[in-house]
Design an enzyme around this catalytic site. Structure first.
Site, PDB file in Angstrom:
ATOM      1  N   GLN A 168      78.215 -37.081  74.028  1.00 29.96           N
ATOM      2  CA  GLN A 168      78.760 -36.903  72.823  1.00 29.96           C
ATOM      3  C   GLN A 168      77.782 -35.955  71.940  1.00 29.96           C
ATOM      4  O   GLN A 168      77.726 -36.131  70.660  1.00 29.96           O
ATOM      5  CB  GLN A 168      78.966 -38.130  72.077  1.00 29.96           C
ATOM      6  CG  GLN A 168      80.124 -39.002  72.827  1.00 29.96           C
ATOM      7  CD  GLN A 168      80.598 -40.391  72.036  1.00 29.96           C
ATOM      8  OE1 GLN A 168      79.806 -40.927  71.367  1.00 29.96           O
ATOM      9  NE2 GLN A 168      81.861 -40.757  72.292  1.00 29.96           N
ATOM     10  N   MET A 187     111.430 -27.045  59.637  1.00 29.51           N
ATOM     11  CA  MET A 187     110.904 -25.593  58.854  1.00 29.51           C
ATOM     12  C   MET A 187     110.928 -24.654  60.009  1.00 29.51           C
ATOM     13  O   MET A 187     111.437 -23.698  59.574  1.00 29.51           O
ATOM     14  CB  MET A 187     109.618 -25.859  58.301  1.00 29.51           C
ATOM     15  CG  MET A 187     109.308 -24.552  57.516  1.00 29.51           C
ATOM     16  SD  MET A 187     110.579 -24.240  56.331  1.00 29.51           S
ATOM     17  CE  MET A 187     109.868 -24.721  54.763  1.00 29.51           C
TER      18      MET A 187
END
Lengths: 564, 162
Positions: free
Chosen positions: A113, A474
């Site tokens: 990580q 859209m």
């Protein structure tokens, strides 16, 4: 006082009067979470995705004007936060985002990580820090809050390695701060202000072009006073909706790609543009060579880099709009006669009469615009409206009767789908007594739908209204206009979630609405409900957002009607 | 609005005084890369007896771009000062490695013309250095070609206002 790094974070937030934070724990930030667990200074809201934590802090900040705070862990925790940072940065939202990092000794080893968080956030934030020693933490946190809220606001990212969160050092939180290298200009140049007033006095067709800076500066009342005293018509950008108040007859409406006819014509025909804190976004200007062709331009902005970036400015003023207007108003009152612009106001009024903002309502189905008007009628001032991104966002900007700044919470610059719901959670935390509504579409809502869990568990009753047209509307609209109706990957109607059951499975309430009566009933019930709500409104599938200036087109060449 | 004077490419030497801290160079290089600005050369070193570093950036662009570069540099939190040099001394250094087997006839005169010297020599090569403005350095490097240089290194410009 000796504290460890994690305790310092908690104490610093307390000193900054933070009352709520949003976040998601993980390995590298666990020490900080342990201290958050032990304290009573502020509330922590666990979102169900790091992106949502940032948007929630963002919504909180936009609604309240205070600095939003969020916590994420290292690696994927941080990378999930990046969209949120970028969203806040381009819209100038004050935030402090604290991420965990692998211990200093492991940085650069491709540890579990590990990601170069400050390297990634650098272009998405106003400033960032990698804390290498706990002794620097008090200063860094103080600077982070100061930088976030001062000048042109923006998000600040603080990356703290795990060993620093455990390291003990002296904690003395600075009361004041001066930075050698960062000194925003707040006061406008007096001589320039005088010149500007003279230019206004000489103009015949001045237009007030109001941007998000008017909101951030807290200058709305002064802007209204200025406009009203001078009798100068005004247009608002998406970010400035609510500054003038929609009942104000001087407001021509929103400007730009989906702006009102009268607003766009006013911009095109003005001989003087008075820009208060906008940034001449391409969605506002359209084709630059035709933009404000006949106008001299005054631009007041706290960020010098905004001035002259897109358009040449005849009268630049660097400063905080509130200060500038405070200095400007006495001169304005001496020199400006509102009668001079009477015929200009009448012309714009005629433009508005020729092509008012509107839509063709009908009985067979629900028009999305009707839904927004109806929410406005029922809730008006009592609601704070967040949106996602797309057609519903533009309709909300056009048709909701906004009466004040910070009532409309939307991702303007980045256009981040999935913003609305978590932002509405933040809004509700900032204003528990207001109705927090997220107007969304069937596309956007799924981008952070997991926040139903946050809303239910943390008891944040937000109302989501889905204007469901079974399309990424859209994009579909552009495909209709510019791609010969080839609806590539925009038709969502083949299969949709059962939004009612979906809401219920998270402990919320769901409503499916097919008629206007059902909508009114559902909204009223949702307002009364203590649970998070999803109102799935079946709207006209092929409604377009109009007027529309095609990308790169000129503002005065609007598509005003549906072409078939 | 956009006329020919505005669009003309101009070379500009900028001196940027920044806090000498981690990551400051990446903020500046990232700014140029992210916004598509040119860097012709960039040098950086600490300013003696302060917490600052001084970068000298040679860039080019039209007037609007150059104005934005200066403003964007200012906007970076660690930036203390941006100096847009108009009248200044500009020097760049070049080192050139030449094989010992070359015929050095005329080299002395050339070095003299460019204020250069032989910086070092080894068993197989010599290294010459010159310090001058960028244009003259470019000329020198053309002229030195006849000695078949093995390796050339340029420092990038440093500048000081006068």
């Amino acid at each position: 006082m000796d504290l460890n790094g994690s305790q310092m974070v908690v104490e610093a937030l307390h000193k900054e009067s933070v009352s709520v934070v949003f976040g998601y724990p993980g390995g590298a930030i666990m020490n900080v979470y342990d201290e958050i667990y032990k304290q009573n200074y502020f509330e922590h809201i666990l979102t169900r995705h790091e992106q949502a934590a940032i948007h929630a802090a963002d919504g909180y900040a936009r609604a309240s004007g205070k600095v939003g705070v969020a916590f994420v862990t290292s690696g994927p925790g941080f990378t999930n936060a990046v969209t949120g940072l970028a969203t806040a940065y381009i819209d100038s939202v004050p935030m402090v985002v604290i991420s965990g990092q692998v211990p200093i000794s492991m940085i650069g080893t491709d540890a579990f990580q590990e990601i170069d968080a400050v390297g990634i956030s650098r272009p998405c934030v106003k400033h960032n820090y990698l804390v290498k020693d706990a002794k620097d933490l008090p200063r860094i946190l103080k600077e982070a809050f100061y930088i976030a809220r001062s000048g042109r606001p923006g998000p600040v990212h603080v990356d703290i390695p795990k060993d620093v969160t455990a390291q003990i050092a002296d904690f003395t939180y600075p009361d004041t701060i001066t930075m050698k290298t960062y000194k925003p200009t707040y006061k406008g140049n007096k001589r320039q202000i005088k010149k500007v007033v003279d230019a206004i006095a000489q103009a015949d067709r001045p237009i007030l072009y109001i941007g998000g800076g008017a909101v951030n500066s807290g200058a709305s009342e002064l802007v209204r006073e200025f406009a009203e005293f001078c009798g100068i018509p005004a247009v608002e950008t998406l970010m400035a909706r609510g500054v003038m108040g929609d009942s104000n007859p001087l407001l021509m409406g929103m400007v730009g790609m989906h702006g009102c006819y009268s607003a766009n014509m006013a911009m095109s025909e003005a001989d003087l543009m008075i820009a208060f804190g906008p940034r001449f976004d391409d969605r506002v200007t359209g084709k630059l060579s035709e933009f404000a062709k006949h106008a001299k331009v005054i631009h007041v902005d706290i960020d010098p880099s905004s001035i002259g970036k897109i358009v040449d400015i005849d009268f630049p003023i660097v400063g905080d709009l509130k200060n500038v207007l405070t200095d400007m108003l006495p001169l304005v009152k001496e020199k400006i006669d509102s009668d001079k612009y009477k015929s200009w106001r009448e012309l714009l009024k005629r433009y508005d009469e020729i092509h008012p903002l509107g839509y063709n309502d009908n009985k067979d189905n629900i028009k999305p615009q009707w839904v927004i008007e109806e929410v406005g009628k029922i809730l008006g001032d009592d609601a704070i409206i967040s949106t996602d991104v797309g057609q519903h966002q533009m309709w909300t900007a056009q048709f909701y009767p906004f009466s004040r700044p910070r009532q409309f919470i939307t991702s303007g610059g980045l256009g981040t789908m999935g913003f609305g719901f978590p932002a509405a959670l933040g809004v509700k935390k900032a204003f528990p007594d207001k109705v927090s509504i997220n107007i969304s579409g069937d596309g956007s809502i799924l981008m952070n739908i997991q926040e139903l869990m946050t809303a239910s568990v943390s008891k944040i009753p937000v109302i989501n209204i889905i204007l469901n047209n079974g399309f990424l509307g859209m994009v579909r609209q552009w495909q209709t206009f510019f791609y010969d109706k080839r609806y590539a990957s925009t038709d969502l109607s083949a299969m949709q979630p059962d939004f009612v059951k979906l809401a219920e499975s998270f402990g919320g309430r769901g409503f499916r609405v097919e008629t206007k009566e059902e909508f009114v009933k559902a909204l009223k019930e949702a307002v009364k409900s203590d649970a998070v709500c999803l109102i799935d409104v079946n709207v006209d599938r092929l409604e377009d957002v109009l007027p529309m200036v095609p990308a790169g087109g000129t503002l005065y060449n609007m598509i005003l009607e549906h072409k078939e | 609005m956009a006329n020919s004077i505005k669009n003309e490419e101009i070379r500009r030497v900028l001196s940027v005084i920044v806090t000498n801290e981690d990551g400051v160079l990446s903020r500046i290089s990232g700014l140029f890369a992210g916004r598509g600005y040119n860097i012709d050369s960039l040098t950086v070193a600490p300013v003696p007896e302060t917490d600052f570093s001084r970068l000298t950036i040679v860039t080019c662009g039209n007037a609007r771009v150059l104005e934005q570069i200066v403003k964007q540099l200012h906007k970076l939190i660690p930036t203390y000062k941006v100096i847009e040099s108009v009248e200044f001394v500009e020097k760049e250094m070049a080192l050139v490695k030449i094989s010992i087997n070359e015929d050095f006839n005329g080299l002395d005169a050339m070095l003299k013309a460019y204020n250069g010297t032989i910086a070092d020599s080894g068993e197989n090569f010599i290294v010459v250095m010159v310090a001058d403005n960028s244009k003259r350095i470019a000329n020198f490097l053309k002229a030195i070609k006849r000695y078949n240089p093995i390796e050339i290194v340029r420092s990038g410009s440093v500048a000081l206002d006068i």
